[in-house]
Scaffold this active site. Structure first.
Site, PDB file in Angstrom:
ATOM      1  N   ASN A  41      14.146 103.754  98.420  1.00 48.41           N
ATOM      2  CA  ASN A  41      15.593 103.589  98.553  1.00 48.41           C
ATOM      3  C   ASN A  41      16.209 104.880  99.087  1.00 48.41           C
ATOM      4  OD1 ASN A  41      14.872 104.599  95.973  1.00 48.41           O
ATOM      5  ND2 ASN A  41      16.767 103.902  95.034  1.00 48.41           N
ATOM      6  N   GLU A  43      19.898 106.345  99.352  1.00 47.82           N
ATOM      7  CA  GLU A  43      21.309 106.160  98.996  1.00 47.82           C
ATOM      8  C   GLU A  43      22.221 106.969  99.910  1.00 47.82           C
ATOM      9  OE1 GLU A  43      21.506 106.816  94.741  1.00 47.82           O
ATOM     10  OE2 GLU A  43      20.480 104.911  94.374  1.00 47.82           O
ATOM     11  N   CYS A  52      17.921  99.704 100.289  1.00 50.55           N
ATOM     12  CA  CYS A  52      16.906  99.411  99.272  1.00 50.55           C
ATOM     13  C   CYS A  52      15.504  99.744  99.786  1.00 50.55           C
ATOM     14  CB  CYS A  52      16.943  97.937  98.887  1.00 50.55           C
ATOM     15  SG  CYS A  52      18.289  97.481  97.791  1.00 50.55           S
ATOM     16  N   GLU A  54      12.808  97.925  99.624  1.00 52.47           N
ATOM     17  CA  GLU A  54      12.176  96.806 100.332  1.00 52.47           C
ATOM     18  C   GLU A  54      12.656  96.756 101.779  1.00 52.47           C
ATOM     19  OE1 GLU A  54      13.780  96.817  97.480  1.00 52.47           O
ATOM     20  OE2 GLU A  54      13.190  95.199  96.148  1.00 52.47           O
ATOM     21  N   CYS A  85      16.447  92.810  94.725  1.00 45.81           N
ATOM     22  CA  CYS A  85      17.819  92.308  94.679  1.00 45.81           C
ATOM     23  C   CYS A  85      17.942  91.082  95.600  1.00 45.81           C
ATOM     24  CB  CYS A  85      18.798  93.403  95.109  1.00 45.81           C
ATOM     25  SG  CYS A  85      18.859  93.680  96.892  1.00 45.81           S
ATOM     26  N   CYS A  88      17.440  91.684  99.305  1.00 41.91           N
ATOM     27  CA  CYS A  88      16.051  91.982  99.676  1.00 41.91           C
ATOM     28  C   CYS A  88      15.180  90.732  99.626  1.00 41.91           C
ATOM     29  CB  CYS A  88      15.491  93.082  98.781  1.00 41.91           C
ATOM     30  SG  CYS A  88      16.156  94.698  99.227  1.00 41.91           S
TER      31      CYS A  88
HETATM   32  N1  THU Z   1      17.186  99.153  94.641  1.00 39.91           N
HETATM   33  C1  THU Z   1      16.141  98.949  95.501  1.00 39.91           C
HETATM   34  O1  THU Z   1      15.731  99.862  96.237  1.00 39.91           O
HETATM   35  N2  THU Z   1      15.572  97.696  95.526  1.00 39.91           N
HETATM   36  C2  THU Z   1      15.981  96.660  94.760  1.00 39.91           C
HETATM   37  O2  THU Z   1      15.549  95.544  94.978  1.00 39.91           O
HETATM   38  C3  THU Z   1      16.916  96.897  93.666  1.00 39.91           C
HETATM   39  C4  THU Z   1      17.729  98.126  93.783  1.00 39.91           C
HETATM   40  C5  THU Z   1      17.827 100.471  94.651  1.00 39.91           C
HETATM   41  C6  THU Z   1      19.189 100.477  95.285  1.00 39.91           C
HETATM   42  C7  THU Z   1      19.825 101.696  94.650  1.00 39.91           C
HETATM   43  O3  THU Z   1      19.492 102.834  95.419  1.00 39.91           O
HETATM   44  C8  THU Z   1      19.160 101.792  93.290  1.00 39.91           C
HETATM   45  O4  THU Z   1      18.013 100.961  93.347  1.00 39.91           O
HETATM   46  C9  THU Z   1      20.046 101.350  92.148  1.00 39.91           C
HETATM   47  O5  THU Z   1      20.565 100.099  92.378  1.00 39.91           O
END
Ligand code: THU
Length: 130
Positions: A41, A43, A52, A54, A85, A88
């Site tokens: 991920n 941010e 994300c 994925e 999520c 994704c």
């Molecule tokens: N996150 C992912 O990378 N993949 C997911 O499927 C769920 C959430 C990340 C996004 C964000 O940077 C952190 O987790 C908190 O939500």
């Protein structure tokens, strides 16, 4: 066999850029070219612009020229299952069959294995546009 995918997700999780949530995620996909593509991920100070793990793994796969994935591993820490999520799930759907195994992992390995169909039933995909 899944161990190589888990190791790739673990390494990617270590490269996460998650200064806002503090929640590092790694993902790895096995592509039809026989290779593994991983992502973490990423941010952003403008929160909704974050990416994300994925999505970043899938972007790496597509950028390498592969268009189909057969197995996914997602890894995060904490007690709760780090399931993909909603967005994704749809991104995986674009490049995978419903029966594709999705391994939900913690740092120590697989906690639950499910399928794309279970996570995203009655999904909309490329076939709908034909
Ligand atoms: N996150 C992912 O990378 N993949 C997911 O499927 C769920 C959430 C990340 C996004 C964000 O940077 C952190 O987790 C908190 O939500």
């Amino acid at each position: 066999m899944t161990e190589d995918l888990i190791a790739a997700a673990r390494e990617a999780m270590g490269r996460a850029y998650a200064p806002y949530s503090g929640f590092a995620v790694g993902a790895a996909v096995r592509a039809d070219d026989g290779k593994i593509y991983s992502g973490c991920n990423v941010e952003n100070a403008a929160y909704p612009e974050g990416l994300c793990a994925e999505a970043s793994a899938i972007a790496a796969m597509v950028n390498a020229g592969a268009r189909y994935l057969s197995e996914v591993c997602v890894m995060g820490k904490g007690d709760a299952l780090v399931t993909p999520c909603g967005g994704c799930r749809q991104k995986i759907r674009e490049f995978a069959a419903g029966s594709t195994a999705i391994h939900i992992c913690g740092p120590d390995g697989v906690r639950k294995t499910t399928t794309l169909d279970e996570l995203l039933p009655l999904s909309f995909g490329p076939e709908n546009l034909k």
